[in-house]
Design an enzyme around this catalytic site. Structure first.
Site: not given
Length: 186
Positions: A57, A50, A100, A9, A7, A19
């Protein structure tokens, strides 16, 4: 071929509840880049999987995401490391896509790209959804306590619905996870 999935972050770089929206906000976790270099030196290919719902958004665009990843690649090169492929999901959770995490779409794509089965492939994350995706795809899930990791571990002990997948390794950070990977799986 040997492969590790990471992954981004909270594993490679510091996480943010707001974010990572620019290259300036991408700050590596101490020791993470050197850990990736050690994987490379030990013969492992490295893929990143990721979730990047900030795109959906409207918090950043593809050019910005590419610039963030360019910074990551440049900083890795300085310490002799590389990431062989980056897979990302640009969708928000309410879009119900297959890529996702905790769904397995990205992990399946990694398997196709590298022409290999995912069974036993070490996969490192800091959130339950990472571990769930990895375990569902047959990978060896590894929780690091950086990023959301400590909260993930605490929640798993308090709520059976948030239990870690069976046989999840727990490591302080990516550096410790990589030491275990190269020692036990190399």
């Amino acid at each position: 071929m040997k492969l590790v999935i990471l992954d981004r972050d909270g594993v490679i770089n510091q996480d943010s509840a707001n974010f990572i929206k620019s290259p300036n906000e991408w700050i590596s976790i101490a020791g993470s880049l050197e850990a990736i270099a050690l994987l490379n030196q030990s013969g492992f290919r490295v893929a990143v999987a990721t979730n990047q719902s900030g795109i959906s958004r409207g918090l950043f665009d593809m050019t910005t995401l590419n610039n963030i990843h360019d910074k990551m690649h440049r900083e890795l090169a300085v310490v002799g490391g590389r990431i062989d492929a980056i897979f990302y999901c640009p969708h928000a959770a309410d879009e119900h896509c297959h890529c996702r995490k905790p769904d397995t779409g990205m992990i399946e794509e990694i398997g196709l790209r590298f022409s290999m089965e995912m069974n036993g492939v070490p996969a490192v994350g800091d959130a339950l959804r990472d571990l769930q995706a990895f375990a569902s795809a047959g990978c060896q899930p590894i929780l690091v306590l950086t990023g959301k990791g400590e909260a993930t571990l605490a929640a798993s002990k308090q709520n059976p619905e948030k239990a870690l997948p069976p046989n999840t390794w727990i490591c302080v950070d990516l550096a410790e996870a990589v030491q275990r990977i190269v020692t036990e799986l190399d």
